[in-house]
Scaffold this motif. Structure first.
Motif, short mmCIF file in Angstrom:
data_model
loop_
_atom_site.label_atom_id
_atom_site.label_comp_id
_atom_site.label_asym_id
_atom_site.label_seq_id
_atom_site.Cartn_x
_atom_site.Cartn_y
_atom_site.Cartn_z
N TRP A 1 35.94 -55.71 26.02
CA TRP A 1 34.89 -55.80 27.05
C TRP A 1 33.63 -56.43 26.46
CZ3 TRP A 1 35.19 -54.85 32.24
CH2 TRP A 1 33.97 -54.87 32.95
N ASN A 2 33.25 -55.98 25.28
CA ASN A 2 32.06 -56.53 24.64
C ASN A 2 32.25 -57.98 24.23
OD1 ASN A 2 29.68 -54.50 24.12
ND2 ASN A 2 31.56 -53.29 23.90
N ARG B 1 33.76 -59.92 26.12
CA ARG B 1 33.81 -60.53 27.45
C ARG B 1 35.21 -61.04 27.79
NH1 ARG B 1 28.90 -60.51 29.35
NH2 ARG B 1 29.40 -61.87 31.14
N PHE C 1 37.63 -59.73 29.75
CA PHE C 1 37.70 -58.62 30.69
C PHE C 1 39.13 -58.27 31.09
CE2 PHE C 1 33.48 -60.60 31.69
CZ PHE C 1 32.73 -59.64 31.00
N ALA D 1 40.47 -56.15 28.39
CA ALA D 1 39.74 -54.88 28.41
C ALA D 1 40.31 -53.96 29.48
CB ALA D 1 38.26 -55.13 28.66
N ILE D 2 40.57 -54.49 30.67
CA ILE D 2 41.12 -53.68 31.75
C ILE D 2 42.54 -53.23 31.42
CG2 ILE D 2 41.87 -53.75 34.17
CD1 ILE D 2 39.48 -55.64 34.66
N THR E 1 28.35 -50.55 26.17
CA THR E 1 28.28 -51.89 26.76
C THR E 1 26.85 -52.26 27.16
OG1 THR E 1 30.52 -51.60 27.59
CG2 THR E 1 29.25 -53.41 28.51
#
Length: 431
Positions: free
Chosen positions: A382-383, A385, A387, A390-391, A423
């Protein structure tokens, strides 16, 4: 740790029925070589000041090897129960001394040699089999073998006997520590009930075992985010162990109280608990416990916004865990180093540390740790980016926690808060 005197081992020779002056008159030539070796290992080996626990126990290990060649079961038992001091007030039998000092591989080798050398004899070796299972449980690559052996010991032992209760209790402990919570809790509660109903309920061994069971029940409550219940159980364990004089076993529950205080955001109280635990570990020269407590003190420093100081302590713990070849502890430190890198905004390094932690935890069968490292990777991606990844890792982590049976509202809120602060906001988080 205090030293072990040669005069003390001379008394051990008397307990073994070995008189150096009359050996030549009473032994065959083969026996004579073995007994002379035992005498030399126990009384003529000079230890340097500050010798490690491994060095201090080498003479006993070699003596046991020679007794195994002679197949002297009675003498083997005497050495296994030889009392060794860890400080001026506390002594432990050799097998507990080895476990306490993270020398489980040494105990595993000893127990296996005894079982092999006495195979086919009519001795009751269930005690040694239990030692083997406990030693395997404390290593990183034989957890499944430990589970199988403990189940075998439980099934073949008579109901109500000490070995029956111990094997069930240690099986439950192994399951809880590896994340098999449902089965582990059932076995621990069953062992506790059997202990209370047994003829051995008032023996020192069963009283101590009950504190071990309660400590593992507290560990589950902590991991299930039932912090008040966990804190109460840990306090009960400390009180019972103080009554029993098991002061060397107070460090663990005391440190866990510090971990709980950190998880609920009371960092000053957490630091108080952990520094007290570290002081006690230092006083009895338990290097492994100093390393472990230092790792958790690093979390407090990170929570308080001092990632550089946390990194120093984390590196200290990594060196210690490498020395003891403790993959469990190393995987925890890799995760911690990843979080430190997140605080330092070094996202690539954070991802690498989290992946290393995840790989190690999968290898050693740490299901709870695997779920935690999976969510860590969600944070890292997530950091960065990324995403979609991350999900993916977020949903996978939730699914793993769900399978463990500990995905409750409290844990969900804490994981959400962790993600938000890492975040967007203040890095003084709890986990």
């Amino acid at each position: 740790m205090v030293s072990i005197s040669s005069s003390d081992n001379e008394l051990l020779l008397k307990d073994l029925g070995i008189c150096p002056q009359t050996l030549a008159d009473n032994c065959s030539s083969q026996e004579l070589d073995n007994y002379i070796g035992i005498v030399n290992w126990l009384t003529r080996r000079k230890l340097k000041p500050g010798s490690s626990a491994l060095e201090k126990t080498k003479g006993y290990k070699e003596a046991l090897h020679l007794l195994c060649e002679l197949q002297e079961w009675e003498k083997i038992q005497i050495i296994l129960h030889k009392s060794l001091p860890i400080n001026s007030n506390i002594s432990l039998p050799l097998y507990e001394y080895l476990l306490f000092n993270e020398l489980s591989r040494e105990l595993l080798a000893i127990s296996q040699e005894i079982l092999t050398s006495l195979e086919g004899y009519e001795h009751d070796l269930t005690f040694v089999e239990l030692l083997k299972a406990r030693a395997m449980s404390a290593t990183n690559n034989q957890l499944e073998e430990a589970r199988v052996l403990l189940e075998e010991l439980f099934n073949k032992s008579l109901s109500g006997t000490e070995i029956h209760i111990e094997s069930l209790a240690y099986l439950g402990m192994r399951q809880v520590n590896s994340g098999s919570y449902k089965e582990g809790i059932e076995n621990l509660n069953s062992a506790l009930l059997k202990a209370d109903k047994s003829d051995f309920v008032d023996t020192a061994k069963i009283k101590e075992l009950k504190t071990d069971i309660l400590e593992n029940l507290a560990f589950f409550e902590m991991n299930a985010s039932h912090f008040q219940d966990a804190m109460r159980l840990y306090s009960e364990v400390i009180s019972l162990r103080e009554e029993l004089g098991l002061f060397h076993k107070i460090i663990g529950p005391l440190a866990h109280q510090g971990i709980i205080a950190r998880k609920i955001g009371d960092y000053e109280q957490a630091r108080t608990f952990l520094e007290k635990a570290k002081k006690q570990a230092t006083e009895i020269e338990s290097e492994s416990q100093v390393v472990w407590v230092s790792h958790h003190l690093a979390y407090v420093l990170l929570n308080q916004g001092n990632p550089d100081l946390a990194e120093d302590l984390c590196k200290f713990s990594i060196n210690g865990y490498q020395k003891f070849d403790n993959q469990w502890g190393l995987s925890d430190c890799y995760e911690q180093m990843g979080l430190i890198c997140l605080a330092q905004r070094n996202f690539d390094q954070a991802k690498n540390h989290f992946q290393r932690s995840l790989n190690t935890r999968k290898m050693i069968g740490n299901r709870h740790g695997t779920a935690s490292s999976t969510l860590d990777l969600a944070l890292a991606f997530w950091n960065k980016r990324n995403f979609l990844k991350a999900i993916f890792y977020l949903l996978k982590g939730f699914y793993l926690y769900y399978n463990l049976g500990i995905l409750n509202r409290t844990r969900f809120r804490r994981m959400l808060k962790l993600a938000l602060v890492w975040t967007f906001g203040n890095k003084k988080w709890t986990m």
